[in-house]
Design a protein around this motif. Structure first.
Motif, PDB file in Angstrom:
ATOM      1  N   TYR A   4       0.840  -1.205   0.000  1.00 20.46           N
ATOM      2  CA  TYR A   4       0.000   0.000   0.000  1.00 20.46           C
ATOM      3  C   TYR A   4       0.868   1.246   0.000  1.00 20.46           C
ATOM      4  CZ  TYR A   4      -4.087  -2.837   0.961  1.00 20.46           C
ATOM      5  OH  TYR A   4      -5.096  -3.766   0.863  1.00 20.46           O
ATOM      6  N   ILE A   6       0.189   5.065   0.832  1.00 23.01           N
ATOM      7  CA  ILE A   6      -0.829   5.909   1.454  1.00 23.01           C
ATOM      8  C   ILE A   6      -0.388   7.358   1.362  1.00 23.01           C
ATOM      9  CG2 ILE A   6      -2.064   6.457   3.589  1.00 23.01           C
ATOM     10  CD1 ILE A   6      -1.844   3.567   4.407  1.00 23.01           C
ATOM     11  N   SER A  14      -2.986   7.491   8.638  1.00 23.43           N
ATOM     12  CA  SER A  14      -2.209   6.806   9.677  1.00 23.43           C
ATOM     13  C   SER A  14      -2.970   5.631  10.272  1.00 23.43           C
ATOM     14  CB  SER A  14      -1.816   7.799  10.771  1.00 23.43           C
ATOM     15  OG  SER A  14      -0.971   8.808  10.249  1.00 23.43           O
ATOM     16  N   ALA A  17      -2.691   2.883   7.755  1.00 25.37           N
ATOM     17  CA  ALA A  17      -1.321   2.358   7.732  1.00 25.37           C
ATOM     18  C   ALA A  17      -1.106   1.401   8.902  1.00 25.37           C
ATOM     19  CB  ALA A  17      -0.317   3.514   7.793  1.00 25.37           C
ATOM     20  N   GLU A  18      -1.540   1.827  10.087  1.00 26.44           N
ATOM     21  CA  GLU A  18      -1.342   1.003  11.272  1.00 26.44           C
ATOM     22  C   GLU A  18      -2.111  -0.312  11.176  1.00 26.44           C
ATOM     23  OE1 GLU A  18      -2.107  -1.025  14.791  1.00 26.44           O
ATOM     24  OE2 GLU A  18      -3.702   0.175  13.863  1.00 26.44           O
ATOM     25  N   VAL A  28       3.717  -1.029   4.034  1.00 30.27           N
ATOM     26  CA  VAL A  28       3.057   0.239   3.768  1.00 30.27           C
ATOM     27  C   VAL A  28       4.080   1.369   3.672  1.00 30.27           C
ATOM     28  CG1 VAL A  28       1.402   1.926   4.659  1.00 30.27           C
ATOM     29  CG2 VAL A  28       0.991  -0.522   5.028  1.00 30.27           C
ATOM     30  N   ILE A  30       3.840   5.419   3.736  1.00 31.42           N
ATOM     31  CA  ILE A  30       2.956   6.563   3.947  1.00 31.42           C
ATOM     32  C   ILE A  30       3.759   7.830   3.693  1.00 31.42           C
ATOM     33  CG2 ILE A  30       3.361   6.568   6.466  1.00 31.42           C
ATOM     34  CD1 ILE A  30       0.389   7.475   6.760  1.00 31.42           C
ATOM     35  N   LEU A 203       2.485   4.832  14.157  1.00 30.80           N
ATOM     36  CA  LEU A 203       3.226   4.557  12.918  1.00 30.80           C
ATOM     37  C   LEU A 203       4.572   3.882  13.171  1.00 30.80           C
ATOM     38  CD1 LEU A 203       2.464   7.884  10.998  1.00 30.80           C
ATOM     39  CD2 LEU A 203       1.403   5.646  10.658  1.00 30.80           C
ATOM     40  N   ILE A 208       5.878  -0.260   8.393  1.00 33.72           N
ATOM     41  CA  ILE A 208       5.522   1.073   7.900  1.00 33.72           C
ATOM     42  C   ILE A 208       6.780   1.889   7.642  1.00 33.72           C
ATOM     43  CG2 ILE A 208       4.333   3.246   8.428  1.00 33.72           C
ATOM     44  CD1 ILE A 208       2.438   1.647  10.245  1.00 33.72           C
TER      45      ILE A 208
END
Length: 378
Positions: A4, A6, A14, A17-18, A28, A30, A203, A208
């Motif tokens: 992903y 983001i 967020s 993402a988490e 992920v 972000i 995060l 992430i």
């Protein structure tokens, strides 16, 4: 390869993402064009060591236990009930309008049962409640509408309340008791160590990765990913092909004062006599002890960061066109206040992103083909 990508590291991005990292074990990335995470909820210690909110006061409240418990994984809570006074007729009185407000303004001694009749005597009934003006005038009449709402709304939105959707002033109820809390939600609290600390914990998962100071357009064709989650302005995503969706912005003027307390409560509204709409004193919100205090004045304006989608029928029509384009896209999701052009509170954004995670979890199932993981929409 990221599972992903983001766009946006505020609440909307967020939370997803988490969840995707910790529950679905996805990789992920972000990204955010600002130099910090936490979006508009970002807070930091100023040079005097006072915790302030860079983008104006953010006061958390919700009726959703799921949202409160979810965020509680990343912060301890400090109970806090926000109270607001309005400067009207040279006096500071509670807003939302309540029994104390009326008794103070009119020098009366009504009780709760009499206040209902007082409002009835002032109210001008409307066949249809269509605008923000209708909402207030139908409940409390023209005089109170003009004292508390008309000019505040004009400053905030640069529109008369008669031109705005009913949802705007419906956010501020009228009470027939002495309850002077601004919100009546079941859960009212502030992150004990601030919003930024909460986001840092949210995060911190090893799945992430975060990129700041980055416009997603610079990297979207360079970094491989499977799914895109976009939380920015939806009209920008589609290069304004149907025109720009209008927003109201804010200019903030911060002051640190060599006094322990500046005003009687967390926020004081100025509906009438000033260019600013309100002054907030941060130490009420954060509970911080400090010999000095820090305040912020809010000046609404047309240009600048997009804060408030403007709820008018013609804007909703433009958004619908963008929404159709968004719905036609595969492997791309839109969430958050800017991407869905809705005047959401923080808890509503969190709830929206949790619901989107549920939807993604249902839609996508993993298959192993030729030893590789692929994602299939079911």
């Amino acid at each position: 390869m990221f599972d992903y990508l983001i766009v946006g590291a505020g609440f909307a991005g967020s939370v997803l993402a988490e969840r995707l990292a910790s529950v679905a074990d996805k990789k992920v990335l972000i990204i955010d064009q600002r130099d910090h995470i936490a979006g508009n909820a970002y807070d930091y210690y100023n040079k005097d060591g006072i915790l302030i909110h860079k983008y104006g006061p953010h006061i958390f409240h919700t009726n959703a236990k799921r949202v409160f418990d979810y965020l509680g994984q990343f912060t301890q809570w400090r109970p806090y009930e926000h109270r607001v006074l309005a400067s009207v007729d040279g006096q500071l009185v509670p807003i939302p309008i309540n029994l104390t407000t009326i008794n103070t303004l009119y020098n009366l001694n009504l009780d709760c049962s009499q206040l209902e009749a007082f409002f009835e005597s002032k109210a001008e009934k409307k066949d249809k409640i269509l605008t923000s003006e209708d909402v207030v005038v139908s409940k409390v009449g023209k005089e109170l509408y003009e004292k508390f709402f008309k000019y505040y709304t004009r400053k905030q939105w640069d529109l008369d309340p008669s031109e705005l959707d009913a949802s705007v002033t419906a956010r501020v109820p009228t009470r027939t008791n002495k309850d002077d809390r601004y919100f009546t939600d079941t859960f009212q609290a502030m992150p004990l160590h601030g919003y930024t600390k909460m986001f840092q914990k949210m995060l911190s998962h090893p799945n992430i990765k975060i990129m700041l100071n980055t416009d997603y357009r610079e990297i979207i064709d360079v970094i491989p990913y499977k799914f895109l989650i976009y939380t920015g302005p939806i009209d920008s995503f589609f290069n304004y092909c149907y025109g720009r969706l209008p927003y109201r912005s804010l200019e903030f003027k911060f002051e640190t004062l060599d006094t322990e307390v500046f005003q009687a409560t967390g926020t004081v509204n100025y509906p009438n006599e000033h260019a600013y709409t309100r002054i907030t004193e941060f130490k009420y919100l954060t509970g911080q002890k400090h010999p000095k205090t820090s305040i912020v004045y809010e000046y609404p304006k047309a240009e600048g960061d997009p804060y408030y989608p403007i709820p008018r029928p013609e804007n909703a029509e433009i958004y619908k066109k963008y929404q159709q384009l968004a719905n036609a896209m595969t492997n791309t999701y839109f969430t958050g206040r800017l991407a869905t052009y809705k005047y959401y509170n923080m808890d509503q954004v969190v709830a929206q992103s949790l619901a989107l995670f549920d939807k993604i979890s249902q839609q996508q199932s993993e298959k192993h083909v030729n030893g590789e993981k692929v994602f299939q929409t079911t």
